[in-house]
Design a protein around this motif. Structure first.
Motif, PDB file in Angstrom:
ATOM      1  N   LEU A  64       8.469  24.742 -12.918  1.00 48.78           N
ATOM      2  CA  LEU A  64       9.151  23.484 -12.607  1.00 48.78           C
ATOM      3  C   LEU A  64      10.668  23.674 -12.531  1.00 48.78           C
ATOM      4  O   LEU A  64      11.334  23.072 -11.679  1.00 48.78           O
ATOM      5  N   VAL A  65      11.211  24.508 -13.399  1.00 46.94           N
ATOM      6  CA  VAL A  65      12.651  24.783 -13.341  1.00 46.94           C
ATOM      7  C   VAL A  65      12.990  25.519 -12.049  1.00 46.94           C
ATOM      8  O   VAL A  65      13.997  25.232 -11.396  1.00 46.94           O
ATOM      9  N   GLY A  66      12.135  26.470 -11.651  1.00 48.46           N
ATOM     10  CA  GLY A  66      12.357  27.174 -10.396  1.00 48.46           C
ATOM     11  C   GLY A  66      12.356  26.231  -9.210  1.00 48.46           C
ATOM     12  O   GLY A  66      13.235  26.300  -8.344  1.00 48.46           O
ATOM     13  N   ALA A  67      11.388  25.335  -9.158  1.00 48.32           N
ATOM     14  CA  ALA A  67      11.329  24.371  -8.057  1.00 48.32           C
ATOM     15  C   ALA A  67      12.539  23.438  -8.086  1.00 48.32           C
ATOM     16  O   ALA A  67      13.105  23.104  -7.037  1.00 48.32           O
ATOM     17  N   THR A  68      12.944  23.036  -9.282  1.00 51.66           N
ATOM     18  CA  THR A  68      14.127  22.165  -9.400  1.00 51.66           C
ATOM     19  C   THR A  68      15.375  22.869  -8.887  1.00 51.66           C
ATOM     20  O   THR A  68      16.222  22.253  -8.223  1.00 51.66           O
ATOM     21  N   THR A  69      15.494  24.153  -9.173  1.00 50.13           N
ATOM     22  CA  THR A  69      16.642  24.926  -8.684  1.00 50.13           C
ATOM     23  C   THR A  69      16.678  24.930  -7.159  1.00 50.13           C
ATOM     24  O   THR A  69      17.742  24.801  -6.546  1.00 50.13           O
ATOM     25  N   ALA A  70      15.499  25.079  -6.550  1.00 51.25           N
ATOM     26  CA  ALA A  70      15.421  25.150  -5.094  1.00 51.25           C
ATOM     27  C   ALA A  70      15.631  23.794  -4.434  1.00 51.25           C
ATOM     28  O   ALA A  70      16.201  23.707  -3.344  1.00 51.25           O
ATOM     29  N   LEU A  71      15.189  22.730  -5.077  1.00 49.44           N
ATOM     30  CA  LEU A  71      15.164  21.410  -4.440  1.00 49.44           C
ATOM     31  C   LEU A  71      16.290  20.486  -4.901  1.00 49.44           C
ATOM     32  O   LEU A  71      16.609  19.521  -4.208  1.00 49.44           O
ATOM     33  N   GLY A  72      16.868  20.795  -6.074  1.00 45.69           N
ATOM     34  CA  GLY A  72      17.820  19.861  -6.676  1.00 45.69           C
ATOM     35  C   GLY A  72      19.026  19.549  -5.823  1.00 45.69           C
ATOM     36  O   GLY A  72      19.445  18.391  -5.714  1.00 45.69           O
ATOM     37  N   GLY A  73      19.612  20.584  -5.190  1.00 42.58           N
ATOM     38  CA  GLY A  73      20.803  20.358  -4.381  1.00 42.58           C
ATOM     39  C   GLY A  73      20.529  19.429  -3.217  1.00 42.58           C
ATOM     40  O   GLY A  73      21.338  18.538  -2.908  1.00 42.58           O
ATOM     41  N   GLY A  74      19.381  19.609  -2.562  1.00 40.07           N
ATOM     42  CA  GLY A  74      19.033  18.753  -1.437  1.00 40.07           C
ATOM     43  C   GLY A  74      18.794  17.313  -1.855  1.00 40.07           C
ATOM     44  O   GLY A  74      19.170  16.371  -1.145  1.00 40.07           O
ATOM     45  N   VAL A  75      18.166  17.126  -3.022  1.00 41.71           N
ATOM     46  CA  VAL A  75      17.932  15.766  -3.518  1.00 41.71           C
ATOM     47  C   VAL A  75      19.263  15.075  -3.820  1.00 41.71           C
ATOM     48  O   VAL A  75      19.485  13.910  -3.441  1.00 41.71           O
ATOM     49  N   LEU A  76      20.174  15.784  -4.491  1.00 40.80           N
ATOM     50  CA  LEU A  76      21.493  15.210  -4.783  1.00 40.80           C
ATOM     51  C   LEU A  76      22.259  14.901  -3.503  1.00 40.80           C
ATOM     52  O   LEU A  76      22.926  13.862  -3.391  1.00 40.80           O
ATOM     53  N   ARG A  77      22.163  15.782  -2.515  1.00 34.20           N
ATOM     54  CA  ARG A  77      22.811  15.548  -1.214  1.00 34.20           C
ATOM     55  C   ARG A  77      22.321  14.256  -0.588  1.00 34.20           C
ATOM     56  O   ARG A  77      23.116  13.409  -0.161  1.00 34.20           O
ATOM     57  N   ASP A  78      21.006  14.094  -0.530  1.00 34.21           N
ATOM     58  CA  ASP A  78      20.436  12.912   0.115  1.00 34.21           C
ATOM     59  C   ASP A  78      20.792  11.643  -0.642  1.00 34.21           C
ATOM     60  O   ASP A  78      21.009  10.587  -0.031  1.00 34.21           O
ATOM     61  N   MET A  79      20.867  11.727  -1.968  1.00 35.06           N
ATOM     62  CA  MET A  79      21.275  10.561  -2.751  1.00 35.06           C
ATOM     63  C   MET A  79      22.727  10.187  -2.455  1.00 35.06           C
ATOM     64  O   MET A  79      23.063   8.999  -2.364  1.00 35.06           O
ATOM     65  N   LEU A  80      23.589  11.186  -2.295  1.00 36.70           N
ATOM     66  CA  LEU A  80      25.001  10.917  -2.029  1.00 36.70           C
ATOM     67  C   LEU A  80      25.206  10.204  -0.696  1.00 36.70           C
ATOM     68  O   LEU A  80      26.125   9.384  -0.557  1.00 36.70           O
ATOM     69  N   VAL A  81      24.366  10.516   0.295  1.00 35.38           N
ATOM     70  CA  VAL A  81      24.530   9.912   1.620  1.00 35.38           C
ATOM     71  C   VAL A  81      23.518   8.803   1.864  1.00 35.38           C
ATOM     72  O   VAL A  81      23.325   8.351   2.994  1.00 35.38           O
TER      73      VAL A  81
END
Length: 202
Positions: A120-137
């Motif tokens: 789960l930590v590995g998947a979060t590392t891979a996906l977290g930046g994209g999720v934060l990006r989409d939330m920002l915009v």
């Protein structure tokens, strides 16, 4: 050294993809850098917070944030030319996803995480930046779309964890997981594979 270099390449590619989103949203250069840098290092920050690494590595060591911000600045000026190499960006984005998933899982194992926690930590590392990006915009995160992105990340991280359990050399497990995650992501894009919707929806 090789993994560190590939990690910085992954940060640059993710930052570029985030900065392009900022350009498309007509943000100013500061906004573009914020979205780009968040995309590039956001997953690593979330990983470190989950693992209790304080301060997060990406904020404590200059190369990561520097690469993310510098890439975002370049994109803000060179974005018209980037459309010509978008296929290459997609390729590197898929590779970065695979590398971050397996690298995140490996780091989690090194910090004493359970097998499930490391995946789960590995998947979060891979996906977290994209999720934060989409939330920002103000976009629905790609993670919640039908696009096959989370599944390859989870499988790549799982391969790393299984390899560790079988005493496979860490480098070999990371490489195998990265190849699987990246290959599945690219194959899904090529073949237009998607997860099914709820029954009755097209």
């Amino acid at each position: 050294m090789l993994l560190q270099t590939l990690n910085l390449v992954g940060i640059a590619v993710f930052a570029a993809s985030g900065a392009l989103v900022g350009v498309n949203k007509r943000l100013d250069i500061f906004g573009i850098c914020v979205v780009g840098a968040t995309t590039g290092i956001g997953g690593g920050i979330l990983r470190d917070l989950l693992l209790g690494i304080h301060p997060p590595t990406s904020l404590d060591r200059w190369p990561s944030i520097t690469v993310a911000v510098a890439t975002s600045i370049v994109v803000s000026f060179a974005h018209p030319a980037l459309s010509k190499v978008w296929n290459a960006v997609i390729l590197f984005d898929a590779f970065g996803m695979g590398l971050f998933a397996t690298g995140g899982a490996s780091i989690a194992l090194d910090h004493g995480s359970s097998a499930l926690g490391a995946v789960l930590v590995g998947a979060t590392t891979a996906l977290g930046g994209g999720v934060l990006r989409d939330m920002l915009v103000n976009e629905v995160p790609l993670l919640l779309h039908r696009d096959l992105y989370a599944v390859p990340a989870l499988l790549g991280a799982a391969v790393t964890v299984v390899g560790d359990a079988l005493d496979v050399p860490a480098g070999a497990a990371v490489i195998a997981g990265t190849i699987l995650a990246t290959g599945l992501r690219l194959l899904a894009l090529w073949r237009s594979w998607h997860l099914p919707r709820a029954i009755g929806q097209n």
